[in-house]
Design a protein around this motif. Structure first.
Motif: not given
Length: 278
Positions: A201-206, A226-232, A236-239
Motif C-alpha cells: 500500500i502506497e502512503p499517498k494512496a492511503l 475503509k481507507s486501507v481497503f480503498t488504498a489497496a 500500484a495503479g490498481g495492479l
C-alpha cells in the motif's frame, strides 16, 4: 587497371568520383588495418565476457563457512561445523559471497542491540531469503530514526520488509500519515507501518483515501479501515495481486470481497505476483 579513381580539379583531395565505364573494386585493407580490426573485436569480446561474469561468485567452502560462523557469529567449533554443513549448499546456491555474509552480519549486529547469539539464531535464514545488507540497513535506520521504534523491534521489522520487494523510501511518509494525520498511538502506528508497506500500500494512496473517508464517519477506526481497503485497490495503479490458497492470482479487491474483514491477514500471508521486466 580496373581500379581507376578520377579526382576532378574542382574537388578536394578526399572527394572521389568513379567513371561509370569502369568496375570499381573495393580497396583492400592493409595489414595494420586488419590487425586493428581484429584487436578491436578481441577487446569487445573480452569486455562482453567480463560483463557476463559480473555477479558470479566463487563457491564458499564448508571450512570457510565454519570459520565465519566461529569468528563472526561466535559459535563454538562444534556448532560452527554443524552450521556450515547445514547451510553451505544453500549459501552457494544463492551465490552469496564472503563479503555479502560479512556485510549482512554487521547490518544485523551493529547498533541493533542484538547479541551475537540472537544474530546467529536467525542469520542463515535471513541470508538465504536473499536480504541485501544495504536494504536491511536502510529499513532499520528509517524505522529507528524516523518512526522512533526501539532498536531490536526495528531490526526484525526491517527484516520483514527487506525480504520482499518494498522500497525503504516511503517508510517515513507512511509513518507521518499514521502517527500524525490518522493520530494512531505509537505502538499501533508501528505495527501498521510495517503491515501496510508489506501489503504494497502506497502512503499517498492511503492519504488520498483518508481525505475522503474521514469526512464520511465520526469513527476514526472505521475511516482508517475503509481507507486501507480503498488504498489497496488503487496502489500500484490498481495492479496489486497475490496468490491465494487455491494457487490462483487475485487482486486486492478480490481478496477483500472473499475474505471480508480478514482480507489483510490473508493478503500478507500470500505470495506476491512475480513480475518480469520487459
Amino acid at each position: 587497371s580496373l581500379l581507376q579513381i578520377q579526382i576532378p580539379n574542382n574537388t578536394k583531395s578526399w572527394q572521389t568520383t568513379t567513371p561509370t565505364s569502369f568496375v570499381c573494386l573495393p580497396k583492400q585493407p592493409t595489414f595494420e588495418e586488419t590487425k586493428n580490426k581484429v584487436f578491436g573485436k578481441m577487446v569487445r569480446l573480452t569486455a562482453l565476457l567480463s560483463a557476463s561474469l559480473v555477479g558470479l561468485t566463487a563457491a564458499i567452502t564448508k571450512e570457510k563457512l565454519a570459520d565465519f560462523a566461529y569468528y563472526s557469529l561466535d559459535a563454538n567449533r562444534t556448532e560452527a561445523d554443524k552450521m556450515a554443513a547445514a547451510n553451505v549448499k544453500k549459501v552457494n546456491a544463492a551465490r552469496l559471497s564472503e563479503k555479502h555474509l560479512t556485510d549482512l552480519f554487521w547490518a544485523m549486529y551493529f547498533n541493533t542491540l542484538l547479541s551475537r547469539e540472537e544474530v546467529r539464531a536467525q542469520f542463515f535464514s535471513v541470508a538465504e531469503d536473499g536480504v541485501e545488507p544495504e536494504v536491511l540497513k536502510a529499513f532499520r535506520q528509517s524505522l529507528y530514526y524516523d518512526c522512533d521504534m526501539n532498536a531490536k523491534p526495528a531490526m526484525w521489522a526491517a527484516y520483514e520488509l527487506a525480504g520482499i520487494p518494498v522500497d525503504p523510501a516511503p517508510v517515513k511518509e507512511m509513518w507521518d500519515f499514521l502517527y500524525k494525520s490518522a493520530d494512531l498511538p505509537k505502538p499501533e502506528a508501528h505495527r501498521w507501518v510495517v503491515d501496510l508497506l508489506a501489503a504494497g500500500i502506497e502512503p499517498k494512496a492511503l492519504s488520498d483515501a483518508w481525505t475522503v473517508q474521514k469526512g464520511s464517519t465520526s469513527n476514526k477506526g472505521e475511516a482508517l479501515k475503509k481507507s486501507v481497503f480503498t488504498a489497496a485497490s488503487t496502489s500500484a495503479g490498481g495492479l496489486l495481486a497475490r496468490y491465494a490458497k487455491d494457487g490462483h492470482l487475485y487482486s486486492a479487491l478480490q481478496f477483500q470481497q472473499y475474505y471480508s474483514d480478514a482480507w489483510l491477514v490473508e493478503w500478507l500471508e500470500s505470495p506476491q505476483e512475480k513480475r518480469v521486466a520487459n
